[in-house]
Write an enzyme that holds these catalytic residues in place. Structure first.
Site, short mmCIF file in Angstrom:
data_model
loop_
_atom_site.label_atom_id
_atom_site.label_comp_id
_atom_site.label_asym_id
_atom_site.label_seq_id
_atom_site.Cartn_x
_atom_site.Cartn_y
_atom_site.Cartn_z
CG HIS A 64 -4.05 -0.93 -1.10
ND1 HIS A 64 -3.90 -0.91 0.27
CD2 HIS A 64 -4.65 -2.11 -1.39
CE1 HIS A 64 -4.39 -2.03 0.78
NE2 HIS A 64 -4.85 -2.77 -0.21
CG ASP A 111 -6.05 -5.39 2.28
OD1 ASP A 111 -6.66 -6.45 2.58
OD2 ASP A 111 -5.92 -5.00 1.11
CB SER A 159 -0.94 -0.03 1.21
OG SER A 159 -1.91 1.00 1.11
#
Length: 327
Positions: A40, A132, A13
């Site tokens: 992401h 996540d 991310s």
């Protein structure tokens, strides 16, 4: 593709592109392995990380497309705003509900890879915020695969790898500059011991892939709780045997506790902004009515609406205070 190939699934991310570039540029061809990556990004991002990285990477680098056969010596990047799944050694893309506020979600990729490849799967979680990827690493581990995280002490954003490290027993904790060396080491080793794929992981993977109805499976996977989905508004189920604690709605949105809290904050802020707008419109309407009644000589009625304007102004100021806004 040889029987003993490995599949490396990588999630990142915030700060992820820099970490990925450092890692992927050091991976040689000939490892009998494929690499699938979720980074992401904004839903409307036009970046093609594959086209940017392919100039500096020895492996073939492509943007994932629905139905692609997975081949060794190839890196597949998830498309913005699409979940990336693996099924029958092929790539599937979906615009299904977000997990942990993201689409593509790292958990979605990791879980499908765990079911598809079991002990031939290796999950690598890099820099990022929130959490996540942790449930996906847990699924990989429970299906017989290996787990790797970027060293939280040196990661640009330690949130994701640190949460994973505190939640499950990670096999390798590695700095990005040493990641390619660990990958080469893993492909030379014997496969981990075979494990039966837990049925709850298979069922949740089917839900995410939209193979099975969410409504019919939720009660098997979790217990209904007295909370609602911050995205959809419907009921939530707390997942059984989930590490970390997670929630799902029957539409398919999934949240860790932290992601659910962040989603609730966003929904609450949006509702408060709508309230301010509605109250400001009401204040404007009341002012117009007061002017009209004063022009007609109806001063008592106009005065009663002045009192209502004061009440509306108080409500507006209270909501602005809750949002920590300045005039």
């Amino acid at each position: 593709m040889a029987e003993n190939f490995r599949t490396f699934v990588i999630g990142a991310s915030s700060g992820g592109y820099r970490a990925l570039k450092k890692i992927l540029c050091d991976i040689p061809t000939g490892l009998n392995a494929a690499f699938l990556v979720v980074l992401h990004s904004a839903f409307n991002s036009t970046n093609s990380y594959a086209s940017i990285l392919k100039k500096n990477v020895d492996l073939t680098v492509v943007d994932a497309e629905n139905g692609m056969q997975i081949e060794v010596d190839t890196i597949y990047f998830a498309k913005p705003d699409h979940h990336l799944f693996i099924s029958n050694n092929k790539i599937l893309l979906s615009k299904g509900p977000r997990e942990n506020l993201f689409r593509p979600s790292i958990d979605v990729l990791f879980r499908s890879a765990a079911v598809a490849y079991q002990n031939r799967c290796i999950g690598i979680l890099l820099t990022g915020r929130l959490n996540d990827g942790t449930n996906g690493l847990d699924a990989i581990q429970k299906c017989g695969g290996l787990t790797v995280i970027e060293n939280p002490e040196t990661a640009e954003f330690s949130g994701m790898p640190l949460f994973a490290h505190k939640t499950i027993a990670i096999d390798y904790v590695v700095n990005p500059e040493n990641m390619a060396e660990v990958i080469r080491k893993i492909v030379k080793e014997e496969f981990p011991e075979d494990k039966n794929v837990p049925i709850n992981i298979v069922r949740e993977n089917d839900i995410a892939m939209r193979i099975k109805s969410q409504i019919s499976l939720q009660d098997k996977l979790g217990k209904k709780v007295a909370m609602s989905c911050a995205t959809y508004g419907g009921p939530l189920w707390k997942m059984k045997n989930s590490n970390p604690v997670r929630y799902r709605c029957h539409v398919g949105h999934a949240f860790t506790q932290e992601a659910l809290l962040k989603s609730q904050d966003a929904s609450l802020e949006e509702a408060l902004w709508v309230s301010i707008r509605t109250l400001e419109e009401k204040k404007t309407l009341l002012n117009n009515m007061i002017i009209e009644y004063e022009n007609k000589g109806m001063k008592t009625l106009a005065e009663s609406y002045n009192n209502k304007i004061e009440e509306v102004s108080e409500h507006i100021n209270s909501i602005k205070s809750a949002l920590q806004l300045n005039d």
